[in-house]
Design a protein around this motif. Structure first.
Motif, mmCIF file in Angstrom:
data_model
loop_
_atom_site.group_PDB
_atom_site.id
_atom_site.type_symbol
_atom_site.label_atom_id
_atom_site.label_comp_id
_atom_site.label_asym_id
_atom_site.label_seq_id
_atom_site.Cartn_x
_atom_site.Cartn_y
_atom_site.Cartn_z
ATOM 1 N N GLU A 41 0.838 -1.198 0.000
ATOM 2 C CA GLU A 41 0.000 0.000 0.000
ATOM 3 C C GLU A 41 0.875 1.251 0.000
ATOM 4 O O GLU A 41 0.919 2.012 0.957
ATOM 5 N N VAL A 42 1.597 1.434 -1.109
ATOM 6 C CA VAL A 42 2.492 2.574 -1.282
ATOM 7 C C VAL A 42 2.155 3.266 -2.595
ATOM 8 O O VAL A 42 1.594 2.644 -3.498
ATOM 9 N N LYS A 43 2.492 4.542 -2.705
ATOM 10 C CA LYS A 43 2.259 5.257 -3.963
ATOM 11 C C LYS A 43 3.279 4.859 -5.016
ATOM 12 O O LYS A 43 2.968 4.790 -6.195
ATOM 13 N N SER A 44 4.511 4.608 -4.593
ATOM 14 C CA SER A 44 5.529 4.156 -5.541
ATOM 15 C C SER A 44 6.447 3.147 -4.863
ATOM 16 O O SER A 44 7.026 3.434 -3.815
ATOM 17 N N GLU A 45 6.522 1.965 -5.459
ATOM 18 C CA GLU A 45 7.401 0.940 -4.914
ATOM 19 C C GLU A 45 8.849 1.386 -5.080
ATOM 20 O O GLU A 45 9.208 2.015 -6.068
ATOM 21 N N LEU A 46 9.663 1.058 -4.089
ATOM 22 C CA LEU A 46 11.074 1.422 -4.106
ATOM 23 C C LEU A 46 11.945 0.197 -3.921
ATOM 24 O O LEU A 46 11.541 -0.769 -3.274
ATOM 25 N N ILE A 47 13.134 0.274 -4.463
ATOM 26 C CA ILE A 47 14.187 -0.697 -4.182
ATOM 27 C C ILE A 47 15.329 0.115 -3.587
ATOM 28 O O ILE A 47 15.838 1.042 -4.225
ATOM 29 N N LEU A 48 15.727 -0.196 -2.372
ATOM 30 C CA LEU A 48 16.801 0.524 -1.689
ATOM 31 C C LEU A 48 18.049 -0.338 -1.611
ATOM 32 O O LEU A 48 17.974 -1.523 -1.269
ATOM 33 N N THR A 49 19.190 0.266 -1.895
ATOM 34 C CA THR A 49 20.476 -0.389 -1.701
ATOM 35 C C THR A 49 21.186 0.307 -0.539
ATOM 36 O O THR A 49 20.816 1.430 -0.170
ATOM 37 N N PRO A 50 22.206 -0.312 0.020
ATOM 38 C CA PRO A 50 22.964 0.376 1.072
ATOM 39 C C PRO A 50 23.524 1.723 0.598
ATOM 40 O O PRO A 50 23.570 2.680 1.376
ATOM 41 N N THR A 51 23.894 1.832 -0.661
ATOM 42 C CA THR A 51 24.386 3.097 -1.209
ATOM 43 C C THR A 51 23.289 4.154 -1.203
ATOM 44 O O THR A 51 23.541 5.318 -0.888
ATOM 45 N N ASP A 52 22.051 3.751 -1.535
ATOM 46 C CA ASP A 52 20.919 4.681 -1.493
ATOM 47 C C ASP A 52 20.718 5.220 -0.081
ATOM 48 O O ASP A 52 20.482 6.414 0.116
ATOM 49 N N VAL A 53 20.802 4.345 0.897
ATOM 50 C CA VAL A 53 20.592 4.750 2.294
ATOM 51 C C VAL A 53 21.692 5.709 2.741
ATOM 52 O O VAL A 53 21.435 6.651 3.487
ATOM 53 N N ASP A 54 22.915 5.510 2.244
ATOM 54 C CA ASP A 54 24.010 6.425 2.592
ATOM 55 C C ASP A 54 23.752 7.849 2.111
ATOM 56 O O ASP A 54 24.312 8.794 2.648
ATOM 57 N N LYS A 55 22.904 8.013 1.106
ATOM 58 C CA LYS A 55 22.601 9.340 0.555
ATOM 59 C C LYS A 55 21.487 10.053 1.322
ATOM 60 O O LYS A 55 21.250 11.232 1.110
#
Length: 169
Positions: free
Chosen positions: A38-52
């Motif tokens: 139940e999200v507006k846009s599905e996301l895929i997160l990587t550890p690099t994404d989280v660092d940003k």
């Protein structure tokens, strides 16, 4: 002849180790977690994404009473970025939504959205990708849920690969 065979075997072993290490490095680079449901846009997160993203840290003792500092992003921010109903919209039927956290080994944990939403609570829950300033090891990562002030630690799920928002029935 014997020297040639040894050289050939050594070369083959070196090539095999190179490709084996390349595969491990590729897996580490592709480690990720999906945010779906139940999200507006599905996301895929990587550890690099989280660092940003804006960092938050929580210090916690492990089973051997050794203190570690986990850092990552507040779980509420991750959900907000996916367009999950939070803050002023989290009322009525939306209060029946929950977050299912799934780990690569099949472990599952559930949170109500109100537990995660900074508009409802001052307790921090983070999606950590680092422990003591280093990326989480494979036996803990790519992500780990860390909950500030939790008396017991079973909801601090490790090896998190999926965050799914659902309605309770």
């Amino acid at each position: 002849m014997k020297t040639t065979k040894i050289a050939l075997l050594t070369s083959l072993l070196t090539i095999a180790l190179f490709f084996s290490n390349s595969k491990v490095n590729a897996q580490a680079k592709t480690a990720s977690a999906s945010i779906k449901g139940e999200v507006k846009s599905e996301l895929i997160l990587t550890p690099t994404d989280v660092d940003k993203l804006p960092k938050t840290s929580i210090s916690q003792k492990d089973r051997t009473d050794q203190e570690h500092t986990y850092s990552g992003v507040e779980l509420g921010l991750v959900l907000k970025n996916a367009g999950v109903t939070l803050a002023e919209e989290l009322k009525g039927e939306n209060l029946t939504k929950y977050l299912l956290v799934e780990a690569s080994d099949g472990y599952q944990v559930i949170f109500s959205l109100a537990e995660i939403d900074p508009a409802f609570t001052s307790r921090k829950i983070i999606l950590a990708n680092r422990k003591d300033d280093k990326l989480l090891a494979a036996d803990e990562g790519p992500f780990r849920i860390i909950i500030e002030g939790e008396k017991r630690k079973p909801r601090n799920a490790r090896q998190v690969i999926s965050l799914t928002v659902k309605f309770a029935n």
